[in-house]
Design an enzyme around this catalytic site. Structure first.
Site, mmCIF file in Angstrom:
data_model
loop_
_atom_site.group_PDB
_atom_site.id
_atom_site.type_symbol
_atom_site.label_atom_id
_atom_site.label_comp_id
_atom_site.label_asym_id
_atom_site.label_seq_id
_atom_site.Cartn_x
_atom_site.Cartn_y
_atom_site.Cartn_z
ATOM 1 N N ALA A 108 -8.787 1.554 13.093
ATOM 2 C CA ALA A 108 -8.788 1.460 14.562
ATOM 3 C C ALA A 108 -9.851 2.330 15.257
ATOM 4 C CB ALA A 108 -7.397 1.777 15.095
ATOM 5 N N TYR A 162 0.836 -1.201 0.000
ATOM 6 C CA TYR A 162 0.000 0.000 0.000
ATOM 7 C C TYR A 162 0.878 1.261 0.000
ATOM 8 C CZ TYR A 162 -3.483 3.319 1.874
ATOM 9 O OH TYR A 162 -4.298 4.399 2.087
HETATM 10 P P1 NAD Z 1 -12.676 4.233 1.324
HETATM 11 O O1 NAD Z 1 -12.320 2.794 1.141
HETATM 12 O O2 NAD Z 1 -13.847 4.555 2.170
HETATM 13 O O3 NAD Z 1 -12.857 4.928 -0.092
HETATM 14 C C1 NAD Z 1 -12.183 4.528 -1.238
HETATM 15 C C2 NAD Z 1 -13.222 4.344 -2.333
HETATM 16 O O4 NAD Z 1 -12.564 3.941 -3.544
HETATM 17 C C3 NAD Z 1 -14.252 3.254 -1.996
HETATM 18 O O5 NAD Z 1 -15.564 3.775 -1.997
HETATM 19 C C4 NAD Z 1 -14.054 2.242 -3.106
HETATM 20 O O6 NAD Z 1 -15.284 1.638 -3.548
HETATM 21 C C5 NAD Z 1 -13.446 3.074 -4.204
HETATM 22 N N1 NAD Z 1 -12.777 2.209 -5.172
HETATM 23 C C6 NAD Z 1 -11.993 1.125 -4.904
HETATM 24 N N2 NAD Z 1 -11.634 0.538 -6.039
HETATM 25 C C7 NAD Z 1 -12.214 1.249 -7.050
HETATM 26 C C8 NAD Z 1 -12.200 1.115 -8.457
HETATM 27 N N3 NAD Z 1 -11.550 0.107 -9.048
HETATM 28 N N4 NAD Z 1 -12.892 2.024 -9.191
HETATM 29 C C9 NAD Z 1 -13.583 3.020 -8.593
HETATM 30 N N5 NAD Z 1 -13.612 3.205 -7.264
HETATM 31 C C10 NAD Z 1 -12.941 2.318 -6.489
HETATM 32 O O7 NAD Z 1 -11.362 4.942 1.878
HETATM 33 P P2 NAD Z 1 -11.161 6.428 2.424
HETATM 34 O O8 NAD Z 1 -10.809 6.316 3.844
HETATM 35 O O9 NAD Z 1 -12.283 7.308 2.029
HETATM 36 O O10 NAD Z 1 -9.843 6.837 1.639
HETATM 37 C C11 NAD Z 1 -9.838 7.699 0.512
HETATM 38 C C12 NAD Z 1 -8.416 7.845 0.005
HETATM 39 O O11 NAD Z 1 -7.573 8.348 1.038
HETATM 40 C C13 NAD Z 1 -7.785 6.538 -0.465
HETATM 41 O O12 NAD Z 1 -6.970 6.795 -1.586
HETATM 42 C C14 NAD Z 1 -6.929 6.129 0.706
HETATM 43 O O13 NAD Z 1 -5.855 5.311 0.306
HETATM 44 C C15 NAD Z 1 -6.470 7.482 1.232
HETATM 45 N N6 NAD Z 1 -6.101 7.432 2.661
HETATM 46 C C16 NAD Z 1 -7.061 7.315 3.615
HETATM 47 C C17 NAD Z 1 -6.691 7.287 4.960
HETATM 48 C C18 NAD Z 1 -7.702 7.189 6.062
HETATM 49 O O14 NAD Z 1 -7.316 7.274 7.226
HETATM 50 N N7 NAD Z 1 -8.998 7.025 5.785
HETATM 51 C C19 NAD Z 1 -5.342 7.348 5.311
HETATM 52 C C20 NAD Z 1 -4.391 7.443 4.323
HETATM 53 C C21 NAD Z 1 -4.789 7.498 2.991
#
Ligand code: NAD
Length: 331
Positions: free
Chosen positions: A193, A149
């Site tokens: 978490a 990741y």
């Molecule tokens: P989340 O999983 O709730 O949202 C990600 C979305 O991407 C999901 O709704 C999923 O259906 C969609 N997705 C996955 N594969 C897909 C595809 N092939 N085509 C279209 N859509 C697709 O996660 P989040 O917490 O909202 O995170 C959003 C972004 O922020 C991500 O890139 C994640 O890596 C990054 N991020 C989040 C956190 C956190 O603490 N939440 C921390 C670091 C990075």
């Protein structure tokens, strides 16, 4: 002049869903794209497409039609349990999403592109004790992220910077540090978490069984950023002229055990922590916000307690519903 059109990918996910609403409040015309619909309430987007963004043609359609700015949040992701068990799939799927989305954006004349990166890009050897020094943006190199990741995020960051260098596409890169809040996944294996702990404490409260299981000894540390601060920061970063990676997180570090006790206090119950085996990620992690303050003249301001209160209340309600309990039934 008409409304500026923006695209949010991952609009069915936790951060994307909140971001769509924030951008609507700022007066934008918003297109949301995701493989799924938002789980807990309807999207505020003007237009919503269910597309798989691993596919080149879908990325083309997603960025077509005078879209000026893209917030690229779509990713296959989850908490430590999910991330550590799906390295190949995460690296494969997210790389396809990243390369196809930015290329389609460039071809279709998008002018600004914000990529959602992660604190998971930071080298493992800087995060081996609970009391580590806060991570500065330049600490990402020499690179040694803990899992696929982190590597995927690092490559996508570089991709953004090369698109700026070679094609003049303006890019922004936010490195999130543990974002939490209502309307985020709270069960099923992808939860992180804070949501998992809120669910376990709510379960303890509603059933009267005080046992709350924690993965590992609970001494691993993190900082946690409330969702409203996260979307405010994303918007400010997009509006800025800063093209280098930037931390977007809180810089108050707590142990996972402390987090559990904070939630229990909010719930108004005594809990008994039981430590079980489970993936824990790095031993310690915190955000250094020096550059964030310099660049945006701002940093996250919602306290952990305040954010947890709002998140816990929402998760307790969700769990009551799941267990078939009326909201008024348990005081
Ligand atoms: P989340 O999983 O709730 O949202 C990600 C979305 O991407 C999901 O709704 C999923 O259906 C969609 N997705 C996955 N594969 C897909 C595809 N092939 N085509 C279209 N859509 C697709 O996660 P989040 O917490 O909202 O995170 C959003 C972004 O922020 C991500 O890139 C994640 O890596 C990054 N991020 C989040 C956190 C956190 O603490 N939440 C921390 C670091 C990075």
């Amino acid at each position: 002049m008409g409304q500026v059109k923006v695209l949010v990918t991952g609009a069915g996910g936790f951060i994307g869903h909140h971001l769509v609403r924030h951008l609507k409040e700022q007066g934008y015309w918003v297109r949301g794209v995701d493989v799924k619909a938002p789980q807990y309430e309807d999207s505020a987007a003007d237009q919503y497409f269910r597309f798989d963004l691993r596919d080149q043609q879908n990325c083309h359609l997603a960025t077509l039609g005078d879209i000026e700015e893209v917030y690229a949040l779509a990713a296959d992701m989850g908490g430590m349990g999910y991330i550590t068990a799906n390295d190949a799939k995460i690296l494969h799927d997210n790389t396809l999403i990243n390369v196809n989305t930015i290329e389609a954006a460039r071809r279709n004349g998008v002018t600004r592109y914000l990529y959602a990166s992660s604190a998971c890009v930071y080298p493992e050897h800087l995060q081996e004790t609970p009391d580590i020094a806060p991570l500065r943006e330049e600490d990402a190199y020499p690179a040694q992220p803990q899992d696929a990741y982190g590597w995927e995020k690092l490559i996508a960051e570089r991709l953004c910077q090369y698109y700026t260098q070679d094609y003049g596409l303006e890019t922004r890169i936010a490195r999130f540090h543990n974002v939490f809040g209502p309307l985020g996944t709270w069960d099923g294996g992808r939860e992180k978490a804070p949501a998992a702990i809120c669910r376990k404490v709510a379960y303890a409260k509603l059933t009267g069984d005080p046992v709350v299981e924690i993965w590992g000894d609970g001494q691993q540390t993190r900082s946690f950023c409330y969702i409203d601060d996260c979307v405010t920061g994303l918007y400010k970063l997009m509006r800025s002229d800063y093209g280098e990676p930037l931390n977007l997180g809180q810089d108050r570090m707590v142990t996972i055990s402390e987090l559990a006790h904070l939630v229990a206090e909010i719930a108004g119950i005594e809990i008994e922590l039981v430590h079980v085996d489970g993936p824990q990620g790095v031993r310690g992690r915190n955000s250094d916000n020096t550059r964030l303050r310099e660049v945006l003249g701002w940093e996250p301001e919602i306290s952990l307690e305040d954010g947890l209160r709002r998140t816990y209340a929402w998760i307790e309600d969700q769990l009551r519903e799941r267990l078939g309990l009326e909201t008024a039934q348990v005081a």
